[in-house]
Design a protein around this motif. Sequence first.
Motif, PDB file in Angstrom:
ATOM      1  N   LEU A 130       1.827  -0.575   7.965  1.00 26.45           N
ATOM      2  CA  LEU A 130       1.057  -0.204   6.609  1.00 26.45           C
ATOM      3  C   LEU A 130       1.513  -1.412   5.678  1.00 26.45           C
ATOM      4  N   ASP A 167      -2.693  -0.207   1.171  1.00 23.35           N
ATOM      5  CA  ASP A 167      -2.977   0.952   1.921  1.00 23.35           C
ATOM      6  C   ASP A 167      -2.458   2.355   1.007  1.00 23.35           C
ATOM      7  N   GLN A 195      -1.800   5.162   1.994  1.00 24.16           N
ATOM      8  CA  GLN A 195      -0.783   5.837   2.881  1.00 24.16           C
ATOM      9  C   GLN A 195       0.593   5.443   2.558  1.00 24.16           C
ATOM     10  N   MET A 224      -3.764   0.651  -4.588  1.00 24.49           N
ATOM     11  CA  MET A 224      -2.832   1.759  -3.538  1.00 24.49           C
ATOM     12  C   MET A 224      -2.868   2.849  -4.407  1.00 24.49           C
TER      13      MET A 224
END
Length: 255
Positions: A173, A177, A179, A207
């Motif tokens: 990642l 991203d 996440q 993000m």
Amino acid sequence: MVTIKCCDRAWNNIQAIIFDKDGTLEDSHNFLRELGITRARIIDAQIPGIGEPLLMAFGIDNNFLDPTGLMAVGSRQENEIAAAAYIAETGCSWFKSKQIAANAFVEADRYCQKTAVNAPLFPGSLELIKLLSQVGLKLGILSADSTAKVEEFVKIHQLSDYIQLAMGTDRGLTKPDPQLFIQACQKLEVEPSCTVMIGDSQGDIIMAQAAGAAGTIGIAWNGFEATHLKKADVAITKCLAGSEIGCWEQIQVLH
């Protein structure tokens, strides 16, 4: 829980703050510039003529490091892939191109060692971190650098008493991203909605906002108008702060 105020924005019930590292807490501009130049020179020694195009790809022009460029905001993996792509354009196989880039990056690391001298904390960073820690906020660092390099940064600047999370991008990642931000909050055991993100790149802001962060603060130490941070809830720069007020002094902690 704490209220964080910056310029004309305030966020209530904040439990944690997550910082970017390079360009936010750490003045790594000179180090990253020299590292990028060294990488390009090592590759150019093997493939003459590729040095200048590589510097442009890295975001280095006339010895100036673009704060929005690949070297400044990209991960090591992203920089290495970009270098390999330029090598491949010369006719090398993809496998050989990746090998040349990887070896050059390792060799450049031996020449360019990051220290507290060539990559110091920005003025006021330590004081702000101490203040935020003293009021009970959980503090983390989420960087495009490797986790090992983030941990090294914390150790070099003796921040282990204040920083609960040192996290890089090691598992595929990369910013922006969301996440990554969610994982960082999970490790800190806080919700994104109770967390403020502070960073110097568009990727940091996008993000955190996509992850549902309580707020985003963009910071630009170079003093230029930070157009790349226009999506942040608030952006602070040296040119807006004036000569007598530091960037970090614009962040207030309210009880």
